[in-house]
Design a protein around this motif. Structure first.
Motif, PDB file in Angstrom:
ATOM      1  N   GLU A  91      -3.856 -19.580   0.344  1.00 50.55           N
ATOM      2  CA  GLU A  91      -2.801 -20.245  -0.274  1.00 50.55           C
ATOM      3  C   GLU A  91      -3.286 -20.877  -1.494  1.00 50.55           C
ATOM      4  O   GLU A  91      -2.164 -21.688  -1.992  1.00 50.55           O
ATOM      5  N   ASP A  94      -1.527 -20.065  -4.661  1.00 52.71           N
ATOM      6  CA  ASP A  94       0.009 -20.369  -4.525  1.00 52.71           C
ATOM      7  C   ASP A  94       0.293 -21.797  -5.056  1.00 52.71           C
ATOM      8  O   ASP A  94       1.472 -22.168  -5.258  1.00 52.71           O
ATOM      9  N   ARG A  95      -0.651 -22.658  -5.102  1.00 47.50           N
ATOM     10  CA  ARG A  95      -0.481 -23.980  -5.327  1.00 47.50           C
ATOM     11  C   ARG A  95      -0.685 -24.190  -6.831  1.00 47.50           C
ATOM     12  O   ARG A  95      -0.612 -25.439  -7.337  1.00 47.50           O
ATOM     13  N   HIS A  97      -0.731 -22.927 -11.127  1.00 48.16           N
ATOM     14  CA  HIS A  97       0.399 -22.419 -12.125  1.00 48.16           C
ATOM     15  C   HIS A  97      -0.798 -22.065 -13.376  1.00 48.16           C
ATOM     16  O   HIS A  97      -1.621 -22.564 -13.640  1.00 48.16           O
ATOM     17  N   ASN A 151      -2.752 -27.528 -11.130  1.00 51.24           N
ATOM     18  CA  ASN A 151      -1.663 -28.038  -9.879  1.00 51.24           C
ATOM     19  C   ASN A 151      -0.574 -28.709 -10.595  1.00 51.24           C
ATOM     20  O   ASN A 151       0.136 -29.307  -9.758  1.00 51.24           O
ATOM     21  N   LEU A 153       2.848 -29.416 -11.876  1.00 51.99           N
ATOM     22  CA  LEU A 153       4.180 -29.131 -11.750  1.00 51.99           C
ATOM     23  C   LEU A 153       4.899 -28.397 -12.911  1.00 51.99           C
ATOM     24  O   LEU A 153       5.695 -27.574 -12.906  1.00 51.99           O
ATOM     25  N   ALA A 156       4.820 -25.004 -13.753  1.00 51.04           N
ATOM     26  CA  ALA A 156       5.528 -24.147 -12.736  1.00 51.04           C
ATOM     27  C   ALA A 156       6.191 -23.055 -13.667  1.00 51.04           C
ATOM     28  O   ALA A 156       6.347 -21.927 -13.270  1.00 51.04           O
ATOM     29  N   GLU A 172       3.137 -34.881 -12.870  1.00 55.21           N
ATOM     30  CA  GLU A 172       3.240 -34.924 -11.416  1.00 55.21           C
ATOM     31  C   GLU A 172       2.594 -33.563 -10.935  1.00 55.21           C
ATOM     32  O   GLU A 172       2.558 -32.556 -11.936  1.00 55.21           O
ATOM     33  N   SER A 173       1.990 -33.542 -10.047  1.00 57.64           N
ATOM     34  CA  SER A 173       1.226 -32.328  -9.369  1.00 57.64           C
ATOM     35  C   SER A 173       1.169 -32.198  -7.966  1.00 57.64           C
ATOM     36  O   SER A 173       1.564 -33.007  -7.248  1.00 57.64           O
ATOM     37  N   ARG A 174       0.913 -31.062  -7.623  1.00 61.32           N
ATOM     38  CA  ARG A 174       0.628 -30.856  -6.130  1.00 61.32           C
ATOM     39  C   ARG A 174      -0.625 -31.103  -5.761  1.00 61.32           C
ATOM     40  O   ARG A 174      -1.396 -30.467  -6.190  1.00 61.32           O
ATOM     41  N   GLY A 175      -0.521 -32.008  -4.866  1.00 63.37           N
ATOM     42  CA  GLY A 175      -1.928 -32.704  -4.261  1.00 63.37           C
ATOM     43  C   GLY A 175      -2.774 -31.586  -3.650  1.00 63.37           C
ATOM     44  O   GLY A 175      -2.388 -30.910  -2.980  1.00 63.37           O
TER      45      GLY A 175
END
Length: 210
Positions: A91, A94-95, A97, A151, A153, A156, A172-175
């Motif tokens: 996974e 997938d988080r 970019h 990570n 966003l 993306a 902003e980011s995916r934590g």
């Protein structure tokens, strides 16, 4: 805390190369809550190598300085990757970019900022070019064929977002952080950059905490 350096590496073999890299790391990231470490690339799926770095289970292949204020924190007996709570290898990618190199340097540069109360974002600093030069020096270790991942966003749909314009606070980011409340410290945001080569994975991560 910074880890000592011992061994030269194959790409920057001389002492000057190592000392220049380590000086840039301390100037850029030494005053913020930032993790910086490099591990060996041992798997086709480099996510396994990144996880090894986050769990501190591998040393820097060259023995160079690392930044890790949580390395000796007793909380790691319960949460070995603290302050990270990374997903499993399938996974992890997938988080993330893909980033172009110039954007990767800018992402690294804004890690010199504070998350909440930064009085002087990198974009407005008189030493902006010097900050970016230090970021590029850190990336030089990984060579011209390195690929970069984040990570954030903003990456993306665009591999070259303007991190300098946004600043750390506006990114902003995916934590990847744990939600555990440890020693009175809340973690509320993060920005990560991963460099991947045939031989190494470099991990740089900025944390927001209060």
């Amino acid at each position: 805390m910074p880890q000592p350096a011992h061994l030269p590496g194959p790409d920057l073999p001389d002492a000057y190369g190592r000392s220049r890299w380590e000086a840039a790391a301390l100037r850029l990231l030494g005053d913020t809550y930032t993790f910086a470490a490099t591990g060996p690339r041992r798997h086709r799926d480099w996510a396994h190598d990144v996880l090894a770095v986050l769990h501190r289970s591998v040393p820097d292949p060259r023995g160079w300085l690392g930044l890790d204020a949580d390395r000796t924190d007793p909380v790691r007996r319960t949460w070995p990757a603290y302050p990270f709570d990374p997903p499993d290898a399938p996974e992890l990618a997938d988080r993330l970019h893909l980033l172009e190199e110039r954007a990767a340097a800018a992402a690294l540069a804004v890690m010199a900022e504070e998350w909440q109360s930064e009085p002087a974002p990198v974009r407005s600093r008189p030493d902006r070019d010097a900050v970016l030069a230090d970021a590029r020096t850190l990336l030089d270790r990984y060579g011209p064929t390195a690929r970069y991942w984040t990570n954030a966003l903003a990456a993306a749909h665009d591999p070259a977002p303007d991190f300098l314009a946004a600043g750390l606070r506006g990114t902003e980011s995916r934590g990847f952080l744990t939600s555990a409340y440890v020693n009175g410290l809340d973690l509320f945001g993060d920005l990560g950059l991963i460099a991947v080569t045939d031989d190494e994975v470099g991990v740089f991560w900025s944390f927001g905490a209060y």
